[in-house]
Scaffold this active site. Structure first.
Site, PDB file in Angstrom:
ATOM      1  CE  LYS A  10      50.594 -60.907  36.738  1.00  9.70           C
ATOM      2  NZ  LYS A  10      51.956 -60.490  37.133  1.00  9.70           N
ATOM      3  CG  ASP A 142      51.812 -62.983  33.138  1.00 13.38           C
ATOM      4  OD1 ASP A 142      52.515 -63.920  33.560  1.00 13.38           O
ATOM      5  OD2 ASP A 142      52.002 -61.795  33.451  1.00 13.38           O
TER       6      ASP A 142
END
Length: 286
Positions: A10, A142
């Site tokens: 990401k 996350d």
């Protein structure tokens, strides 16, 4: 049962630290988007009762690795809640690592989330993605973003997600061969943890920034030089708490052109951002 998939990286298109909580954790606002690049997974579910992780060099069973932690957490929770009938459920997990550690690309969190999502399917524990994301939050901030699988503005300690659709672009991601600890960056005396919290509409209209970038440039000269170099070609900034820096392009050809003129010792890759995680596209046919 066997499942092969990508555990995606990401990037944080913006990242702001909006305050420090009484429990010591920090509240954030970040725009979290997936790349079509990541680690390669193969998971084989079995009835040995063991969780085994195989990398290109080692075999792990009882280590503090995010993959094993995630698998054991899912198994323990499912047994306690009656979603697994006995402790014979196990898995062999084969990992080919492409995402650098300490790079701000979310490798460990992505691996944990991939493990939760795929084993939930293979073991038929039937947790919803929301339920899995709450489990994932116990592993790392996350992890819920990776579990839910959508581009999202994420707030709080990673527990509040607002799915959005962001224009998919091409990125040149460069790794300065520095591993940066998230804990180290959050504990930095230079961190100004009082960026004003903004509404979703304002966040998406305001030029994107990363509150950790100035800290990284002060403490790591190669990152400062890398951002300066890449910014001369295209909009560039750091992802996460570092260390990777990305440059944004409208097409692959433009990204390749800039990559080709960088010094030969520069390590990096070109990837496209995607609004749906590659894992979820294949697993749920989105």
């Amino acid at each position: 049962m066997i499942y092969t998939c990508l555990s995606p990286a990401k990037i944080n298109l913006f990242l702001y630290v909006t305050g420090r909580r009484k429990d010591g954790y920090h509240n954030i606002q970040t725009l979290f988007q997936f790349l079509d690049y990541g680690d390669q997974f193969k998971i084989i579910a079995n009835k040995t009762g063991n969780i085994e992780l195989f990398t290109e060099k080692k075999i792990f069973m009882n280590v503090q690795n995010s993959i094993i932690i995630a698998a054991k957490l899912l198994k323990k929770t499912a047994l306690l809640q009656g979603k697994l009938q006995n402790s014979s459920y196990g898995a062999k997990i084969f990992l080919k690592k492409n995402i650098p550690m300490g790079s701000g690309l979310g490798g460990g969190s992505s691996n944990a989330a991939t493990t939760l999502v795929v084993l939930n399917k293979l073991w038929n524990t039937q947790y919803t993605l929301k339920e899995l994301s709450l489990l994932g939050l116990r592993i790392g901030a996350d992890v819920p973003g990776f579990v839910m699988g959508n581009t999202a503005v994420i707030e709080g300690i990673g527990d509040i997600l607002y799915p959005i659709v962001q224009k998919e672009k091409w990125y040149l991601v460069v790794y300065p061969c520095i591993n940066i600890s998230t804990r180290y960056m959050f504990s930095s005396p230079f961190l100004m943890s009082n960026t004003a919290k903004k509404s979703l509409q304002v966040l998406l209209k305001t030029p994107f920034k990363n509150d950790f970038e100035n800290i990284a440039k002060k403490q790591f000269v190669p990152i400062k030089k890398l951002i300066r170099m890449l910014s001369s070609y295209a909009p560039s900034r750091m992802t996460g708490t570092g260390s990777c820096v990305f440059s944004e392009f409208d097409n692959k050809k433009s990204a390749q052109k800039i990559f080709s003129v960088l010094p030969k010792n520069v390590q990096g890759f070109i990837a496209k951002s995607v609004n749906i995680s590659p894992l979820h596209k294949t697993l749920y046919k989105r």
